[in-house]
Scaffold this motif. Structure first.
Motif, PDB file in Angstrom:
ATOM      1  N   LEU A 183      52.564  31.094  47.850  1.00 34.39           N
ATOM      2  CA  LEU A 183      52.752  30.947  49.288  1.00 34.39           C
ATOM      3  C   LEU A 183      51.581  31.548  50.062  1.00 34.39           C
ATOM      4  CD1 LEU A 183      54.506  30.082  51.660  1.00 34.39           C
ATOM      5  CD2 LEU A 183      55.749  32.249  51.465  1.00 34.39           C
ATOM      6  N   ILE A 184      51.090  32.689  49.625  1.00 32.03           N
ATOM      7  CA  ILE A 184      49.922  33.298  50.274  1.00 32.03           C
ATOM      8  C   ILE A 184      48.734  32.339  50.227  1.00 32.03           C
ATOM      9  CG2 ILE A 184      48.190  35.131  50.027  1.00 32.03           C
ATOM     10  CD1 ILE A 184      50.533  36.969  49.140  1.00 32.03           C
ATOM     11  N   ARG A 185      48.511  31.696  49.087  1.00 34.59           N
ATOM     12  CA  ARG A 185      47.432  30.699  48.985  1.00 34.59           C
ATOM     13  C   ARG A 185      47.563  29.653  50.084  1.00 34.59           C
ATOM     14  NH1 ARG A 185      43.934  29.250  44.994  1.00 34.59           N
ATOM     15  NH2 ARG A 185      44.209  27.076  45.607  1.00 34.59           N
ATOM     16  N   ARG A 186      48.761  29.116  50.238  1.00 36.03           N
ATOM     17  CA  ARG A 186      48.962  28.057  51.234  1.00 36.03           C
ATOM     18  C   ARG A 186      48.750  28.582  52.641  1.00 36.03           C
ATOM     19  NH1 ARG A 186      53.320  27.005  47.717  1.00 36.03           N
ATOM     20  NH2 ARG A 186      54.870  27.822  49.195  1.00 36.03           N
ATOM     21  N   ARG A 187      49.282  29.773  52.928  1.00 31.73           N
ATOM     22  CA  ARG A 187      49.174  30.318  54.291  1.00 31.73           C
ATOM     23  C   ARG A 187      47.720  30.641  54.653  1.00 31.73           C
ATOM     24  NH1 ARG A 187      54.190  32.210  56.181  1.00 31.73           N
ATOM     25  NH2 ARG A 187      55.687  30.602  55.582  1.00 31.73           N
ATOM     26  N   LEU A 188      46.923  31.007  53.654  1.00 28.52           N
ATOM     27  CA  LEU A 188      45.516  31.325  53.921  1.00 28.52           C
ATOM     28  C   LEU A 188      44.616  30.099  53.827  1.00 28.52           C
ATOM     29  CD1 LEU A 188      45.049  34.741  52.049  1.00 28.52           C
ATOM     30  CD2 LEU A 188      45.754  34.308  54.415  1.00 28.52           C
ATOM     31  N   GLY A 189      45.200  28.944  53.534  1.00 24.76           N
ATOM     32  CA  GLY A 189      44.424  27.713  53.479  1.00 24.76           C
ATOM     33  C   GLY A 189      43.462  27.644  52.314  1.00 24.76           C
ATOM     34  N   MET A 190      43.847  28.236  51.190  1.00 26.88           N
ATOM     35  CA  MET A 190      42.987  28.245  50.011  1.00 26.88           C
ATOM     36  C   MET A 190      43.006  26.867  49.362  1.00 26.88           C
ATOM     37  SD  MET A 190      41.883  31.420  49.696  1.00 26.88           S
ATOM     38  CE  MET A 190      41.414  31.428  47.986  1.00 26.88           C
ATOM     39  N   ALA A 191      41.820  26.306  49.146  1.00 29.18           N
ATOM     40  CA  ALA A 191      41.726  24.983  48.531  1.00 29.18           C
ATOM     41  C   ALA A 191      41.236  25.061  47.088  1.00 29.18           C
ATOM     42  CB  ALA A 191      40.801  24.091  49.352  1.00 29.18           C
ATOM     43  N   GLY A 192      40.242  25.901  46.847  1.00 25.05           N
ATOM     44  CA  GLY A 192      39.659  25.985  45.513  1.00 25.05           C
ATOM     45  C   GLY A 192      40.366  27.007  44.639  1.00 25.05           C
ATOM     46  N   ARG A 193      39.702  27.379  43.558  1.00 21.01           N
ATOM     47  CA  ARG A 193      40.249  28.350  42.621  1.00 21.01           C
ATOM     48  C   ARG A 193      39.757  29.748  42.978  1.00 21.01           C
ATOM     49  NH1 ARG A 193      39.132  26.602  36.677  1.00 21.01           N
ATOM     50  NH2 ARG A 193      37.015  26.367  37.464  1.00 21.01           N
ATOM     51  N   TRP A 194      40.586  30.733  42.716  1.00 17.38           N
ATOM     52  CA  TRP A 194      40.190  32.112  42.996  1.00 17.38           C
ATOM     53  C   TRP A 194      40.203  32.947  41.729  1.00 17.38           C
ATOM     54  CZ3 TRP A 194      44.690  33.781  46.806  1.00 17.38           C
ATOM     55  CH2 TRP A 194      45.934  33.591  46.193  1.00 17.38           C
ATOM     56  N   LEU A 195      39.479  34.069  41.801  1.00 16.19           N
ATOM     57  CA  LEU A 195      39.504  35.059  40.732  1.00 16.19           C
ATOM     58  C   LEU A 195      40.719  35.955  40.917  1.00 16.19           C
ATOM     59  CD1 LEU A 195      35.734  36.068  40.881  1.00 16.19           C
ATOM     60  CD2 LEU A 195      36.812  34.830  38.987  1.00 16.19           C
ATOM     61  N   LEU A 196      41.288  36.415  39.812  1.00 14.91           N
ATOM     62  CA  LEU A 196      42.377  37.385  39.844  1.00 14.91           C
ATOM     63  C   LEU A 196      41.854  38.713  39.321  1.00 14.91           C
ATOM     64  CD1 LEU A 196      45.312  35.255  38.363  1.00 14.91           C
ATOM     65  CD2 LEU A 196      44.608  35.478  40.763  1.00 14.91           C
ATOM     66  N   PHE A 197      42.112  39.787  40.055  1.00  9.74           N
ATOM     67  CA  PHE A 197      41.628  41.122  39.729  1.00  9.74           C
ATOM     68  C   PHE A 197      42.832  42.058  39.754  1.00  9.74           C
ATOM     69  CE2 PHE A 197      40.049  45.300  40.809  1.00  9.74           C
ATOM     70  CZ  PHE A 197      38.768  45.400  40.275  1.00  9.74           C
ATOM     71  N   GLY A 198      43.237  42.561  38.585  1.00  4.81           N
ATOM     72  CA  GLY A 198      44.426  43.411  38.563  1.00  4.81           C
ATOM     73  C   GLY A 198      44.464  44.289  37.335  1.00  4.81           C
ATOM     74  N   GLY A 199      45.117  45.426  37.469  1.00  3.06           N
ATOM     75  CA  GLY A 199      45.229  46.348  36.350  1.00  3.06           C
ATOM     76  C   GLY A 199      46.639  46.854  36.167  1.00  3.06           C
ATOM     77  N   SER A 200      46.984  47.212  34.926  1.00  2.00           N
ATOM     78  CA  SER A 200      48.302  47.740  34.597  1.00  2.00           C
ATOM     79  C   SER A 200      49.343  46.659  34.949  1.00  2.00           C
ATOM     80  CB  SER A 200      48.522  49.060  35.335  1.00  2.00           C
ATOM     81  OG  SER A 200      49.630  49.764  34.843  1.00  2.00           O
ATOM     82  N   TRP A 201      50.333  46.957  35.798  1.00  2.00           N
ATOM     83  CA  TRP A 201      51.252  45.910  36.224  1.00  2.00           C
ATOM     84  C   TRP A 201      50.503  44.773  36.898  1.00  2.00           C
ATOM     85  CZ3 TRP A 201      55.472  43.271  35.842  1.00  2.00           C
ATOM     86  CH2 TRP A 201      55.866  42.442  36.901  1.00  2.00           C
ATOM     87  N   GLY A 202      49.407  45.081  37.595  1.00  6.83           N
ATOM     88  CA  GLY A 202      48.602  44.023  38.210  1.00  6.83           C
ATOM     89  C   GLY A 202      48.042  43.060  37.176  1.00  6.83           C
ATOM     90  N   ALA A 203      47.727  43.561  35.976  1.00  7.61           N
ATOM     91  CA  ALA A 203      47.280  42.685  34.893  1.00  7.61           C
ATOM     92  C   ALA A 203      48.435  41.819  34.403  1.00  7.61           C
ATOM     93  CB  ALA A 203      46.705  43.519  33.742  1.00  7.61           C
ATOM     94  N   THR A 204      49.620  42.402  34.294  1.00  8.89           N
ATOM     95  CA  THR A 204      50.810  41.647  33.887  1.00  8.89           C
ATOM     96  C   THR A 204      51.046  40.489  34.843  1.00  8.89           C
ATOM     97  OG1 THR A 204      51.728  43.818  33.344  1.00  8.89           O
ATOM     98  CG2 THR A 204      53.190  41.929  33.115  1.00  8.89           C
ATOM     99  N   LEU A 205      51.024  40.801  36.144  1.00  9.35           N
ATOM    100  CA  LEU A 205      51.285  39.781  37.150  1.00  9.35           C
ATOM    101  C   LEU A 205      50.177  38.735  37.183  1.00  9.35           C
ATOM    102  CD1 LEU A 205      53.131  38.772  39.372  1.00  9.35           C
ATOM    103  CD2 LEU A 205      52.027  40.373  40.952  1.00  9.35           C
ATOM    104  N   ALA A 206      48.932  39.168  36.996  1.00  6.26           N
ATOM    105  CA  ALA A 206      47.821  38.218  36.961  1.00  6.26           C
ATOM    106  C   ALA A 206      47.998  37.215  35.822  1.00  6.26           C
ATOM    107  CB  ALA A 206      46.491  38.959  36.811  1.00  6.26           C
ATOM    108  N   LEU A 207      48.377  37.704  34.646  1.00  2.00           N
ATOM    109  CA  LEU A 207      48.591  36.818  33.510  1.00  2.00           C
ATOM    110  C   LEU A 207      49.758  35.872  33.761  1.00  2.00           C
ATOM    111  CD1 LEU A 207      48.101  39.470  30.694  1.00  2.00           C
ATOM    112  CD2 LEU A 207      46.648  37.462  31.052  1.00  2.00           C
ATOM    113  N   ALA A 208      50.855  36.407  34.305  1.00  2.00           N
ATOM    114  CA  ALA A 208      52.035  35.578  34.553  1.00  2.00           C
ATOM    115  C   ALA A 208      51.742  34.500  35.595  1.00  2.00           C
ATOM    116  CB  ALA A 208      53.203  36.454  35.003  1.00  2.00           C
ATOM    117  N   TYR A 209      51.049  34.876  36.672  1.00  2.22           N
ATOM    118  CA  TYR A 209      50.705  33.885  37.697  1.00  2.22           C
ATOM    119  C   TYR A 209      49.741  32.845  37.140  1.00  2.22           C
ATOM    120  CZ  TYR A 209      48.413  31.721  41.667  1.00  2.22           C
ATOM    121  OH  TYR A 209      47.880  30.786  42.521  1.00  2.22           O
ATOM    122  N   ALA A 210      48.710  33.290  36.407  1.00  2.00           N
ATOM    123  CA  ALA A 210      47.732  32.350  35.863  1.00  2.00           C
ATOM    124  C   ALA A 210      48.395  31.354  34.924  1.00  2.00           C
ATOM    125  CB  ALA A 210      46.620  33.111  35.143  1.00  2.00           C
ATOM    126  N   GLN A 211      49.351  31.809  34.128  1.00  2.00           N
ATOM    127  CA  GLN A 211      50.032  30.901  33.210  1.00  2.00           C
ATOM    128  C   GLN A 211      50.924  29.909  33.950  1.00  2.00           C
ATOM    129  OE1 GLN A 211      51.901  33.359  30.215  1.00  2.00           O
ATOM    130  NE2 GLN A 211      49.944  34.007  29.361  1.00  2.00           N
TER     131      GLN A 211
END
Length: 330
Positions: free
Chosen positions: A105-133
């Motif tokens: 939803l954040i992607r849509r609200r910010l008008g993101m069209a292309g692909r973005w990098l994910l930067f996260g650690g610890s739980w942020g790494a968990t969430l990055a992997l889950a979202y990317a999958q």
């Protein structure tokens, strides 16, 4: 690309100034939550989404300092129930799947069209992997600092006595508020108290939960005895909520579904002496992912603020920046 770096390659202190946000948003999402989102750096730069740890930690100005503000459009947000998002400490409609939907939803609200990098650690790494999958078509690559795969073995290590063998005094302090008969399952024992209807009782158990993690986070860390009660309560309730529910993931799910993102490039920056997210998880992930570079950083623990960890993350992001410039010139 699957390389294990055995030496420190960056000097500590290499951080960018914390760029002030050029935009702040409060975005309403399903379930009665309002998310705080900020953007800083270059509005036309390469987008990178920062996923904070916890769950329950929230983003901070320090997290802006790993990115060249002239090159990157940096997006940070506080996940449901923590930081500046509202309502504080709420676990209603708060699951990994909800957070994945929030990112979409954040992607849509910010008008993101292309692909973005994910930067996260610890739980942020968990969430990055889950979202990317879940949404590999929206991801350009992953930069992970400390890997937590949400497995039973990882939770047993940290809350079942494994880490306590290295820190017996701090483990005893963590166990102290819990009657001996209940100490066989510390996550469940704290869950009963952190979700007591009495807010004062929640607060009394939130601080020792937070202190246990903070005390082990860095090589020079100390217990967070002075943490504000509201922050401690949000952090403890959210983290306990997720861990009590196995992070709302199937056991082994993130490794099982790695084929969905195997084509994406990834870099893992892992502290050699990380006691919160032991290096074995980063090692197993990198061994299964041919397009992943594992940088094992000596003289470093878990925390994002560990000086050599921070320096390596800046070096990685500068390398991506320079590679982008090379591609533009070509």
């Amino acid at each position: 690309m699957n390389r294990l770096a055995g030496q420190i390659t960056a000097s500590p202190g290499r951080l960018y100034p914390a760029a002030e946000p050029f935009a702040r948003h409060m975005i309403e999402v399903p379930g009665g939550h309002r998310l705080y989102v900020e953007e800083c750096g270059n509005p036309k730069g390469r987008p990178v989404l920062v996923l904070h740890g916890g769950p329950g930690g929230g983003c901070s100005p320090y997290m802006r300092r790993f990115f060249d503000p002239a090159h990157y459009r940096v997006i940070l947000f506080d996940q449901r129930g923590c930081g500046r998002s509202q309502p504080t400490a709420s676990v209603k409609a708060n699951t990994t799947q909800d957070l994945i939907a929030d990112i979409a939803l954040i992607r849509r609200r910010l008008g993101m069209a292309g692909r973005w990098l994910l930067f996260g650690g610890s739980w942020g790494a968990t969430l990055a992997l889950a979202y990317a999958q879940a949404h590999p078509e929206h991801v350009a690559g992953l930069i992970l600092r400390g890997v937590f795969l949400g497995t039973r073995a990882e939770l047993d290590w940290f809350y079942g006595g494994g880490a306590g063998r290295f820190f017996p005094d701090l483990w005893a302090r963590f166990q102290e508020p819990i009657p001996p008969a209940e100490r066989g399952d510390m996550i469940a024992a704290y869950h009963r108290r952190l979700f007591d209807p009495d807010l004062g009782r929640q607060g009394r158990y939130a601080l020792p939960w937070l202190m246990w993690e903070n005390a082990l986070a860095g090589l020079q860390s100390a217990p967070a005895s002075g943490a504000p009660t509201d922050y401690a309560r949000a952090f403890a309730r959210l983290e306990n909520h997720y861990f009590h529910n196995a992070c709302f993931l199937d056991e082994g799910q993130l490794l099982r579904d790695l084929d969905r993102i195997r084509h994406l490039p990834a870099v893992i920056v892992q502290g050699r002496y990380d006691m919160v997210c032991p290096p074995v998880s980063a090692w197993e992930l990198a061994q299964a992912w041919e397009n992943c570079e594992l940088i094992m950083v000596p003289a470093s623990g878990h925390a994002l603020s560990e000086p050599y960890i921070s320096a390596e993350l800046v070096r990685v992001m500068d390398g991506i920046r320079d590679d982008d410039h090379e591609k533009e010139r070509a």
